[in-house]
Design an enzyme around this catalytic site. Structure first.
Site, PDB file in Angstrom:
ATOM      1  CG  ASN A  25      -1.918   1.143   1.186  1.00  0.00           C
ATOM      2  OD1 ASN A  25      -1.553   2.297   1.354  1.00  0.00           O
ATOM      3  ND2 ASN A  25      -3.179   0.820   1.006  1.00  0.00           N
ATOM      4  CB  SER A  48      -5.993   1.920  -3.419  1.00  0.00           C
ATOM      5  OG  SER A  48      -6.653   3.097  -2.968  1.00  0.00           O
ATOM      6  CD  GLU A  49      -5.656   4.055   1.799  1.00  0.00           C
ATOM      7  OE1 GLU A  49      -5.251   5.147   2.202  1.00  0.00           O
ATOM      8  OE2 GLU A  49      -4.938   3.277   1.134  1.00  0.00           O
ATOM      9  CG  LEU A  50      -9.286   5.556  -1.893  1.00  0.00           C
ATOM     10  CD1 LEU A  50      -9.000   6.499  -3.039  1.00  0.00           C
ATOM     11  CD2 LEU A  50     -10.169   6.229  -0.862  1.00  0.00           C
ATOM     12  CB  SER A  91     -10.786  -1.878   0.962  1.00  0.00           C
ATOM     13  OG  SER A  91      -9.501  -1.318   0.793  1.00  0.00           O
TER      14      SER A  91
END
Length: 218
Positions: A25, A48-50, A91
């Site tokens: 990440n 991606s944490e999105l 996520s």
């Protein structure tokens, strides 16, 4: 060191920490550059944490889709062949479940206990919420940042700004050197030959432990 060379220099060194098949990440700014310097034969999956597993590089303007595919900073991004989208709960389930091998983040301050402040300067600046989950969920935490800010040390005995997370940082990479955070303190294990060890210590508030195997940065 020339200002324009600092971020690529740091990103290139951080990329050497990645091994083939890792899930990584990458935070906003400097960390995103790391995938541009992957060693030959090394392939990583960018999370991606999105809600992207398999995030790709920033696209050219003709292929950008900033309404649907963005990076953590809100800039247009892409997804690689075989990549996938997920909702926020899945996520963050990947993060909290320990499935992210490494996270690379910038920092406002790091201290000798491995605590990081990177989300707010009270009354002045709020870059973002700081990825608290990543700092405690990733298997390895690398802080990639410039060594000082306007000549002031960013590697401290104790953080003065509000913490993002405590006792979480494993490694610090700056334009001056590579440092490991250990229970005994911060160990300088690689140095940029453009600087002497004395200069690196002078730019660092925390007392550095000099590795007996100290070597130049690759």
């Amino acid at each position: 060191m020339e200002k324009s060379l600092i971020k690529p220099f740091i990103a290139k060194r951080v990329a050497q920490e990645f091994t083939d098949g890792m899930v990584v990440n990458l935070g906003i700014g400097l960390p995103v550059l790391c995938t541009s310097f992957l060693p030959e034969g090394i392939h990583v999956t960018v999370h991606s944490e999105l809600g992207i597993v398999g995030q790709g590089p920033a696209p050219d303007e003709a292929h950008a889709d900033p309404m649907h595919i963005v990076d953590a900073g809100g800039s247009a991004s892409s997804i690689v062949l075989g990549g996938a989208f997920s909702d926020s709960s899945d996520s963050f389930g990947l993060i909290r479940g320990g499935h992210v091998d490494a996270v690379v983040l910038g920092g406002l301050e790091v201290d000798q206990e491995g605590s990081l402040a990177n989300w707010i300067i009270p009354g002045k600046k709020m870059p973002g919420m700081g990825a608290m989950d990543l700092l405690v969920g990733a298997k390895k935490v690398i802080v990639a940042m410039e060594h000082t800010a306007k000549g002031n040390p960013k590697i401290l005995t104790k953080c003065r700004l509000p913490y993002t997370a405590v006792h979480c940082v494993d490694m610090i990479v700056t334009e001056m050197g590579v440092m490991d955070v250990t229970p005994e303190g911060i160990v300088l294990r690689e140095y940029n030959p453009e600087f002497t060890v004395e200069q690196i210590q002078a730019a660092t508030e925390a007392k550095l432990i000099i590795s007996p195997d100290l070597k130049p940065m690759a």
